[in-house]
Design an enzyme around this catalytic site. Sequence first.
Site, PDB file in Angstrom:
ATOM      1  N   HIS A 261       0.858  -1.187   0.000  1.00 43.83           N
ATOM      2  CA  HIS A 261       0.000   0.000   0.000  1.00 43.83           C
ATOM      3  C   HIS A 261       0.892   1.235   0.000  1.00 43.83           C
ATOM      4  CE1 HIS A 261      -3.817   2.117   1.092  1.00 43.83           C
ATOM      5  NE2 HIS A 261      -2.955   2.999   1.588  1.00 43.83           N
TER       6      HIS A 261
ATOM      7  N   HIS B 129      -0.626   2.231  11.711  1.00 44.56           N
ATOM      8  CA  HIS B 129       0.409   3.246  11.569  1.00 44.56           C
ATOM      9  C   HIS B 129       0.606   4.044  12.860  1.00 44.56           C
ATOM     10  CE1 HIS B 129       1.903   6.934   9.025  1.00 44.56           C
ATOM     11  NE2 HIS B 129       2.909   6.166   9.404  1.00 44.56           N
TER      12      HIS B 129
ATOM     13  N   GLU C 241      -2.225  13.841  11.882  1.00 52.95           N
ATOM     14  CA  GLU C 241      -3.159  13.690  10.768  1.00 52.95           C
ATOM     15  C   GLU C 241      -4.580  14.069  11.184  1.00 52.95           C
ATOM     16  OE1 GLU C 241      -2.883   9.662   9.396  1.00 52.95           O
ATOM     17  OE2 GLU C 241      -0.676   9.666   9.364  1.00 52.95           O
TER      18      GLU C 241
ATOM     19  N   TYR D   4     -15.241   5.923   3.731  1.00 52.18           N
ATOM     20  CA  TYR D   4     -13.782   5.899   3.733  1.00 52.18           C
ATOM     21  C   TYR D   4     -13.332   4.462   3.888  1.00 52.18           C
ATOM     22  CZ  TYR D   4      -8.959   6.597   5.257  1.00 52.18           C
ATOM     23  OH  TYR D   4      -7.598   6.541   5.364  1.00 52.18           O
TER      24      TYR D   4
ATOM     25  N   HIS E 178      -5.551  12.163  14.574  1.00 49.01           N
ATOM     26  CA  HIS E 178      -4.578  11.211  15.096  1.00 49.01           C
ATOM     27  C   HIS E 178      -3.254  11.971  15.203  1.00 49.01           C
ATOM     28  CE1 HIS E 178      -7.304   8.246  12.765  1.00 49.01           C
ATOM     29  NE2 HIS E 178      -7.721   8.362  14.006  1.00 49.01           N
TER      30      HIS E 178
ATOM     31  N   HIS F 232      -3.152   4.327  14.820  1.00 48.49           N
ATOM     32  CA  HIS F 232      -4.424   4.399  14.101  1.00 48.49           C
ATOM     33  C   HIS F 232      -4.385   3.410  12.941  1.00 48.49           C
ATOM     34  CE1 HIS F 232      -1.648   7.366  12.342  1.00 48.49           C
ATOM     35  NE2 HIS F 232      -2.202   7.074  11.177  1.00 48.49           N
TER      36      HIS F 232
END
Length: 465
Positions: free
Chosen positions: A303, A346, A352, A361, A376, A382
């Site tokens: 990703h 992450h 963020e 989403y 976050h 998160h």
Amino acid sequence: MDSENASRSPEFPADLKYQSGFGNHFSSEAIAGALPRNQNSPLVCPYGLYAEQISGTSFTSPRKLNQRSWLYRVKPSVTHEPFKPRVPSHGKLVSEFNESNSSATPTQLRWKPVEVPEAPIDFIDGLYTLCGAGSSYLRHGFAIHMYAANKSMDNCAFCSADGDFLLVPQEGRLWITTEFGKLQVSPGEVVVLPQGVRFVVELPDGPSRGYVAEIFGTHFQLPDLGPIGANGLASPRDFLIPVAWFDQSSHPGYVIVQKFGGELFTAKQDFSPFNVVAWHGNYVPYKYELSKFCPYNTVLIDHSDPSINTVLTAPTDKPGVALLDFVIFPPRWLVAEHTFRPPYYHRNCMSEFMGLIYGGYEAKADGFVPGGASLHSCMTPHGPDTKTYETTIALGNEAGPCRIANTLAFMFESCLVPRVCRWALESTYMDHDYYQCWIGLKSHFTCELGKEQNQDLQNGLEEKK
């Protein structure tokens, strides 16, 4: 636009004209010949206009970074009564974040969409700060605001002396009149209103809400493309800049509302601030339609990092580190093989803030809805919620190409650690159960060690010590 149309009612025309480009030196005149030729400030400007410069950078900034525009107006903007603190005061705008007005928290935060009040409220009074870092006084930092309004601004204009506004409407179109001309901004588009530029927000669809990122001490620019090459992401030609339009009529009691150090001040004058007949320069408002963004993604495995879809960036002096990035997650194809396709789990040295314009989403099956927001902060864990993880794993490695449709999420990402305003933490729209979306994540560890193997492993570790 000819002089007859220039003096018409400020009603928005159906066919607004724009110029295109990013970082260009633009010019526009509502009356032919209104722009001075060969110089910026002649002794007498055409049509008896006043020459006025607005500087977005210091005079001696490097030429590639220098931003300024020359405006040729019926009366100069200095023609007003003294500024006074606005009464009543606003109370929910912050531009210097400290212990007195905001709190630090590493907890994952999420807010439900704010309902637009029933009582009449315009863009100025419907604007409130959620979080931010740094100080507009020190010219370094950012603030994230949201707005919820239901009526157009009337006989007043607004500007921020603190920083540039990146405005992201989520519900309801915005008709924005600026000193440079008019822009219509719909959900799915964004607009940047530079520091000091005066504007009015009208709401043709009634109730409206959205998000605002304000940056102190710098301006947005297009990200470098690196090995992507010369094309991709946001194309400069898709950014639209207004053309000159002016109002020369009398406006007794017109009010300029200026945000200065997070506080609001007002000054009265008897004319519209939108009396600019012609202008030229590179310090301008602009809008961009997010559907024109050319996203990039992995075509084999893994990703990609979200930075691959940066629309605009406000850099710091440290290469590759942004004061604030504006990143989007638009409709796109997912084709990676043998890969967990949603965003990975992450912890990030950056902070963020996310919003959702429409649709869903991909990392949150429930709870994150259009008009909502999440934060976050630095090194706060998160990632996908339980339902998203389990659904993705259940598909196995045979999942074919998949197109994510009907979605438009975005992220404001900053190297600074935000403090959260008290009213945001105490808001009735705070989702106090946000953490529950991860509580259901269970262990999928498959290696089963017998008691003897486990003891041997423990003894081996102790021997190494």
